[in-house]
Design an enzyme around this catalytic site. Structure first.
Site, short mmCIF file in Angstrom:
data_model
loop_
_atom_site.label_atom_id
_atom_site.label_comp_id
_atom_site.label_asym_id
_atom_site.label_seq_id
_atom_site.Cartn_x
_atom_site.Cartn_y
_atom_site.Cartn_z
N VAL A 187 2.86 19.06 -17.63
CA VAL A 187 2.74 17.60 -17.73
C VAL A 187 2.73 17.18 -19.20
CG1 VAL A 187 0.20 17.52 -17.59
CG2 VAL A 187 1.52 15.60 -16.73
N ALA A 235 -7.28 14.30 -25.25
CA ALA A 235 -8.67 13.99 -25.60
C ALA A 235 -9.59 14.76 -24.66
CB ALA A 235 -8.91 12.49 -25.46
N LYS A 250 -13.97 14.81 -32.23
CA LYS A 250 -14.12 13.56 -31.48
C LYS A 250 -15.61 13.32 -31.20
CE LYS A 250 -13.13 11.62 -26.91
NZ LYS A 250 -12.59 11.87 -25.57
N ILE A 286 -9.56 17.63 -18.02
CA ILE A 286 -9.71 19.01 -18.48
C ILE A 286 -11.13 19.48 -18.16
CG2 ILE A 286 -9.74 20.51 -20.53
CD1 ILE A 286 -7.43 18.74 -21.64
#
Ligand SMILES: Cc1cc2nc3c(=O)[nH]c(=O)nc-3n(C[C@H](O)[C@H](O)[C@H](O)COP(=O)(O)OP(=O)(O)OC[C@H]3O[C@@H](n4cnc5c(N)ncnc54)[C@H](O)[C@@H]3O)c2cc1C
Length: 496
Positions: free
Chosen positions: A45, A50, A78, A346
């Protein structure tokens, strides 16, 4: 007693497939062999940039070096997600990876803030270390001093999704996993049990296994196509069903240590800063916006020249009723999809892999293990679903048919109850596992204008002047410490 190793076949070599293969090879080398089948012709994909802080534990468990992983995937740090224009146009708040202030006497800091907010306590987000760091584009790892407000912060990564799988692949192969290139054209089933017995590739190769981990992406080749497990559709609550994605060059030397999500007339737009470029996408509801209009809106909004052609992705919100059926366990997009507003996919793959490893069969697959696995997956999906719906529903936006729909729709009872609990006295259901604890709900509720009418009554017993002084000191400490932290981009440059 030594048992024959189970033959585990992982179908698919996207992020989910290589996460599954590397974790199984690392943690259960004595219990299973791992063979991964993937098709370069079909591809992956290729989005999913993130992440959430849990990935750090996964990387550590695999024994991967953080610096090497970050360099290989062009990763940045992040600290949370900056939501813009969600509660109303002009709003902005960070959903941080960490708490607001610190609990006092077993009572969450938020309760003290509620009492003092009319008495000079200022903005709640000034008490979030991650928020102050993000606003200053600074980054430091959590403090090792337990008394520091920075002891309980967390961080995740933003990375190039096409590089994560290959990085894991190298590691998985070192650990003994094998890879077979080929397109699966048919699936053989055991006539008695209905279990999957073997996969047949386009070149005629037959691959037998005892346990099949379906990481075939949206195709859901084994769980959906072969076993026909029903799909629970949630698109009436989460109507976004498309995304257009395009990377672009960065417009400045600044690298923000956070992902940005900006609400748009028919959905929202992501901006994910990596070391070498910026990832962008517009997630939208095709009932309200055409692909061409979404593409034009995205291209008009990106900050630098596009580095590839825009790519349209189609999906539906929901999940398979069960993720583990017979001897097939679906992980990643093959098990379900919740849009990337909070970067949860994820994480969901990781949670399923860890649960599978914890319940890995000794001899036959125990139905009770399968049921417990499925209950754990449902538990994760259901709470994330409610959390995502909250972002759309807690709004005063009435500037487009899309926002009118999500603002006025009937939400799941579970979310309805959470909103009622919060509106009364700022209480949030307590969870001991899963994703999104108290600070996350507080961030989105307050950030989008849902403010409680009262607060925990125990707070009124504390002296107001002492409380005000303590809050001032905390705010000043956070601001001072952040000012001394390194700039995120400079830190990454030093990181290599
Ligand atoms: C628009 C969008 C944005 C996203 N953003 C985020 C994000 O920011 N954060 C996040 O956590 N997640 C995000 N996700 C989700 C994330 O991309 C996925 O969870 C992640 O990439 C895992 O995908 P996968 O491995 O399940 O599937 P894929 O990457 O699709 O891999 C499927 C694999 O199966 C193989 N395969 C399929 N059929 C066959 C066959 N017949 N024979 C052989 N092999 C086959 C393919 O070749 C491929 O290797 C996003 C998803 C979308 C759609």
């Amino acid at each position: 007693m030594s048992r024959p190793r189970k033959r585990v076949v992982v179908v698919g070599g996207g992020t989910a497939g290589w996460m599954a293969a590397s974790a199984l090879a690392k943690l259960l080398p004595h219990a299973c062999s791992v063979q991964l089948v993937e098709s370069a012709e079909i591809g992956i994909v290729g989005v999913g940039e993130a992440t959430l802080p849990h990935l750090r534990a996964f990387i550590e468990t695999l024994g991967l070096d953080e610096a090497a992983f970050m360099a290989a995937t062009h990763a940045t740090f992040k600290l949370g997600i900056d939501f813009r224009d969600f509660g109303k146009i002009g709003d902005s708040y960070l959903h941080p990876f960490g708490d607001f202030g610190r609990p006092l006497g077993g009572i969450p800091f938020f309760q003290y803030w509620l009492r003092m907010r009319g008495a000079g306590a200022g903005d709640l987000f000034d008490y979030s270390p991650c928020n102050v760091m993000a606003a200053a584009n600074r980054f430091a790892r959590p403090s090792t001093d337990p008394g520091s407000p920075f002891a309980h912060i967390s961080y995740a990564y933003q990375f190039d999704a096409t590089r994560f799988g290959p990085h894991l692949r190298g590691h998985a192969e070192t650990l003994g996993a094998t890879r077979t290139e080929g397109r699966i054209v048919s699936v053989e089933r055991d006539p008695l049990s209905g279990d999957v017995a073997a996969l047949v590739l386009a070149d005629g190769t037959r691959i037998e296994g005892d346990l099949f981990v379906d990481c075939s992406g949206f195709r859901s080749l084994l769980l959906g196509d072969t076993l026909g497990e029903p799909w629970d559709d949630w698109s009436h609550w989460l109507p976004c069903d498309r995304a257009v994605a395009v990377p672009c060059a960065s417009a400045s030397a600044t690298i923000e240590p956070y992902t940005r999500a900006t609400a748009m007339p028919a959905g929202w737009r992501w901006r994910i800063p990596l070391r070498h470029r910026v990832g962008n996408g517009y997630v939208y509801a095709s009932a309200h916006l055409s692909d061409d209009a979404a593409t034009a809106a995205l291209l008009g909004a990106i900050e630098g020249p596009a580095l590839a052609d825009p790519r349209i992705l189609r999906f539906r919100a929901g999940r398979r009723s069960r993720s583990w059926v017979g001897n097939v366990v679906a992980v990643g997009l093959a098990s379900g999809f919740l849009e990337p507003l909070e970067s949860t996919s994820i994480y969901l793959a990781q949670a399923a892999i860890i649960e599978l490893i914890a319940r890995f069969p000794l001899d036959r697959i125990e139905p009770a293990d399968r049921a417990a696995f499925n209950a754990a997956v449902d538990y994760e999906y259901d709470r994330i679903r409610d959390f995502l719906i909250l972002h759309y529903h807690a709004t005063t936006r009435d500037d487009s048919p899309f926002w009118d729909h999500v603002r006025t729709m009937t939400v799941p009872d579970t979310l309805h109850d959470k909103l009622a609990l919060f509106r009364a006295a700022g209480r949030v259901a307590r969870y001991d596992r899963g994703l999104f604890f108290e600070p996350s709900w507080i961030a989105v509720m307050v950030g989008q204008g849902v403010l409680p009418a009262g607060w925990d009554q125990r707070v009124d017993a504390v002296d107001a002047a002492a409380l005000s002084g303590a809050m001032d000191r905390l705010r000043t400490r956070i601001a001072t410490d952040v000012a001394a932290m390194p700039d995120h981009a400079a830190l990454l440059a030093r990181h290599g």
